[in-house]
Design a protein around this motif. Structure first.
Motif, PDB file in Angstrom:
ATOM      1  N   ARG A  85       0.817  -1.219   0.000  1.00  0.00           N
ATOM      2  CA  ARG A  85       0.000   0.000   0.000  1.00  0.00           C
ATOM      3  C   ARG A  85       0.849   1.266   0.000  1.00  0.00           C
ATOM      4  O   ARG A  85       0.494   2.252  -0.654  1.00  0.00           O
ATOM      5  CB  ARG A  85      -0.918   0.004   1.228  1.00  0.00           C
ATOM      6  CG  ARG A  85      -2.148  -0.871   1.093  1.00  0.00           C
ATOM      7  CD  ARG A  85      -2.974  -0.879   2.367  1.00  0.00           C
ATOM      8  NE  ARG A  85      -4.355  -1.287   2.108  1.00  0.00           N
ATOM      9  CZ  ARG A  85      -5.279  -1.466   3.048  1.00  0.00           C
ATOM     10  NH1 ARG A  85      -4.953  -1.280   4.325  1.00  0.00           N
ATOM     11  NH2 ARG A  85      -6.506  -1.828   2.730  1.00  0.00           N
ATOM     12  N   THR A  86       1.932   1.266   0.732  1.00  0.00           N
ATOM     13  CA  THR A  86       2.741   2.489   0.843  1.00  0.00           C
ATOM     14  C   THR A  86       3.832   2.570  -0.220  1.00  0.00           C
ATOM     15  O   THR A  86       4.241   3.656  -0.609  1.00  0.00           O
ATOM     16  CB  THR A  86       3.383   2.583   2.238  1.00  0.00           C
ATOM     17  OG1 THR A  86       4.225   1.440   2.455  1.00  0.00           O
ATOM     18  CG2 THR A  86       2.330   2.658   3.320  1.00  0.00           C
TER      19      THR A  86
ATOM     20  N   ASN B  60       3.695   1.078  -3.352  1.00  0.00           N
ATOM     21  CA  ASN B  60       3.152   1.080  -4.726  1.00  0.00           C
ATOM     22  C   ASN B  60       4.089   0.406  -5.719  1.00  0.00           C
ATOM     23  O   ASN B  60       4.461   1.005  -6.738  1.00  0.00           O
ATOM     24  CB  ASN B  60       2.866   2.516  -5.190  1.00  0.00           C
ATOM     25  CG  ASN B  60       2.126   3.333  -4.161  1.00  0.00           C
ATOM     26  OD1 ASN B  60       2.609   4.375  -3.736  1.00  0.00           O
ATOM     27  ND2 ASN B  60       0.967   2.873  -3.753  1.00  0.00           N
TER      28      ASN B  60
ATOM     29  N   LEU C 294      -4.341  -1.955  -8.507  1.00  0.00           N
ATOM     30  CA  LEU C 294      -4.495  -0.567  -8.066  1.00  0.00           C
ATOM     31  C   LEU C 294      -5.232  -0.493  -6.736  1.00  0.00           C
ATOM     32  O   LEU C 294      -4.838   0.258  -5.838  1.00  0.00           O
ATOM     33  CB  LEU C 294      -5.257   0.230  -9.125  1.00  0.00           C
ATOM     34  CG  LEU C 294      -4.466   0.654 -10.361  1.00  0.00           C
ATOM     35  CD1 LEU C 294      -5.418   1.208 -11.425  1.00  0.00           C
ATOM     36  CD2 LEU C 294      -3.406   1.690 -10.010  1.00  0.00           C
TER      37      LEU C 294
ATOM     38  N   GLY D 204      -3.075  -1.315  -3.876  1.00  0.00           N
ATOM     39  CA  GLY D 204      -2.010  -0.359  -3.616  1.00  0.00           C
ATOM     40  C   GLY D 204      -0.827  -0.453  -4.538  1.00  0.00           C
ATOM     41  O   GLY D 204       0.069   0.389  -4.492  1.00  0.00           O
ATOM     42  N   ALA D 205      -0.789  -1.490  -5.378  1.00  0.00           N
ATOM     43  CA  ALA D 205       0.327  -1.650  -6.309  1.00  0.00           C
ATOM     44  C   ALA D 205       0.092  -0.810  -7.564  1.00  0.00           C
ATOM     45  O   ALA D 205      -0.964  -0.199  -7.744  1.00  0.00           O
ATOM     46  CB  ALA D 205       0.497  -3.116  -6.684  1.00  0.00           C
ATOM     47  N   SER D 206       1.090  -0.787  -8.430  1.00  0.00           N
ATOM     48  CA  SER D 206       1.015  -0.022  -9.670  1.00  0.00           C
ATOM     49  C   SER D 206       1.180  -0.976 -10.843  1.00  0.00           C
ATOM     50  O   SER D 206       2.261  -1.518 -11.052  1.00  0.00           O
ATOM     51  CB  SER D 206       2.117   1.050  -9.708  1.00  0.00           C
ATOM     52  OG  SER D 206       2.053   1.804 -10.899  1.00  0.00           O
TER      53      SER D 206
ATOM     54  N   ALA E  93       2.514  -8.562  -6.723  1.00  0.00           N
ATOM     55  CA  ALA E  93       2.612  -7.377  -5.863  1.00  0.00           C
ATOM     56  C   ALA E  93       3.328  -7.697  -4.562  1.00  0.00           C
ATOM     57  O   ALA E  93       4.201  -6.947  -4.101  1.00  0.00           O
ATOM     58  CB  ALA E  93       1.217  -6.818  -5.585  1.00  0.00           C
TER      59      ALA E  93
ATOM     60  N   TYR F 209      -9.235  -2.267  -1.364  1.00  0.00           N
ATOM     61  CA  TYR F 209      -8.859  -0.867  -1.121  1.00  0.00           C
ATOM     62  C   TYR F 209      -9.026  -0.470   0.349  1.00  0.00           C
ATOM     63  O   TYR F 209      -8.191   0.251   0.902  1.00  0.00           O
ATOM     64  CB  TYR F 209      -9.721   0.042  -2.003  1.00  0.00           C
ATOM     65  CG  TYR F 209      -9.476   1.507  -1.794  1.00  0.00           C
ATOM     66  CD1 TYR F 209      -8.342   2.132  -2.318  1.00  0.00           C
ATOM     67  CD2 TYR F 209     -10.381   2.289  -1.058  1.00  0.00           C
ATOM     68  CE1 TYR F 209      -8.112   3.488  -2.119  1.00  0.00           C
ATOM     69  CE2 TYR F 209     -10.159   3.631  -0.856  1.00  0.00           C
ATOM     70  CZ  TYR F 209      -9.023   4.229  -1.383  1.00  0.00           C
ATOM     71  OH  TYR F 209      -8.801   5.579  -1.186  1.00  0.00           O
TER      72      TYR F 209
END
Length: 266
Positions: free
Chosen positions: A14-15, A17, A37, A40-42, A205, A250
Motif C-alpha cells: 500500500r505504501t 506502490n 491498483l 495499492g500496487a502499480s 505485488a 482498497y
C-alpha cells in the motif's frame, strides 16, 4: 506464516506502490489492473517485446499469464521472462488452461524449461499437468479440488525450486517441503472471470515487497480469501461481488484481517 507478516507486507504494498509488469491475457487486463491498483500496487501491461527491457528496469515483479496464447504473445513471454531472469526480477507464472490444449501445455513446459519461476499459480488440473500427472481440465477451469493436486504441487515446486500455489476452495501453497492451506473466500468467486488471474497478479505485488516466495504467496492468497469472503457476504451475484471485491482490497482494515486471516501448515 502469520497475521503480522501478512499485514506488514500488505502495508508495504500500500505504501510502496510497487510496479508490477504484466504480460497477461486479453480477457483479464482490466480486472487485474484494477485489483492491483485497489490493493495499492502499480500495474503496467505490455504487448510489445521492444519495451520489456526498459520496463523491467523499473519493475518489482513480472507476471506471465498464458490465457490467450498467440504466436506474438509467446515470443513476448520469452523476451520478458529472459529479461527478468537476467535482471533478477521475480517472476510469477500462470499456466492458464495447461492440459486443455497441446499449445497451452507445450508452451508452458517450454517456458519452464528455459527460465526460472519464483511462483507458479494455477488450478489443480494445470498444476497436475505441469507436474506430469493427469489432471481433469474443463477449458481453463478444473473439475478437481486443490487437495487433489497437493503431491503434484510439491513435485512441481521441487522440480523448479519455486513456490507452487493451487487455487481452490482451500488454497494450497508449497515450496516442495512445507504445505500451507489458506482458508476463506466465497462460493461466488469462481463465477467471476479472472479472479484466478487476479490472484496471480496479487502474488506479483507481494513478491515485489517480500522476496520470500512462500510468504509472498501466502500473503497474496490470504488477501484474496479475506477480500473475497467479505465481498461475497455483501454481493447479490457475480457482478456485485466483483465491485465489492475491489472495494475490500482498497479499504481492508487490520481488524477485519485479524478476524478472517486463516492459514494452517501441514
Amino acid at each position: 506464516m502469520d497475521m503480522d507478516t501478512f499485514w506488514n507486507d500488505f502495508q508495504l504494498v500500500r505504501t510502496g506502490n510497487p510496479l508490477v509488469l504484466n504480460v497477461t491475457n486479453h480477457v483479464v487486463t482490466n480486472n487485474t489492473a484494477n485489483a492491483l491498483l485497489a490493493a495499492g500496487a502499480s500495474p503496467i501491461m505490455t504487448f510489445s517485446s521492444r519495451e520489456v527491457e526498459d520496463l523491467m528496469k523499473i519493475s518489482g515483479a513480472l507476471v506471465i499469464n498464458i490465457g490467450t496464447l498467440n504466436t506474438q504473445d509467446i515470443g513476448l513471454m520469452h523476451a520478458a521472462w529472459s529479461s527478468a531472469n537476467a535482471m533478477r526480477v521475480p517472476v510469477v507464472f500462470d499456466p492458464v488452461g495447461a492440459g486443455a490444449s497441446t499449445l497451452r501445455t507445450s508452451s508452458s513446459q517450454e517456458l519452464l524449461s528455459l527460465y526460472r519461476p519464483d511462483i507458479i499459480r494455477g488450478n489443480a488440473s494445470e498444476i497436475m499437468t505441469l507436474a506430469g500427472e493427469a489432471g481433469q481440465a474443463k477449458g481453463v477451469d478444473s473439475s478437481l479440488g486443490a487437495d487433489a493436486a497437493v503431491a503434484a504441487a510439491r513435485a512441481l515446486a521441487q522440480m523448479h525450486s519455486c513456490t507452487t500455489v493451487v487455487s481452490g476452495e482451500v488454497d494450497i501453497v508449497t515450496d516442495g517441503n512445507h504445505v500451507y492451506r489458506v482458508n476463506g473466500g466465497h462460493a461466488l468467486m469462481p463465477r467471476v472471470t479472472g479472479l484466478g488471474c487476479t490472484a496471480t497478479a496479487i502474488c506479483g505485488a507481494f513478491l515485489a515487497v517480500n522476496r520470500n516466495r512462500n510468504e509472498a504467496a501466502v500473503d497474496a492468497m490470504a488477501l484474496m480469501a479475506i477480500a473475497g469472503g467479505m465481498a461475497g457476504a455483501m454481493a447479490q451475484g457475480p457482478g456485485s461481488l466483483q465491485m465489492h471485491f475491489y472495494d475490500m482490497l482498497y479499504s481492508l482494515k487490520k481488524s477485519d484481517a485479524e478476524r478472517l486471516f486463516s492459514v494452517t501448515r501441514d
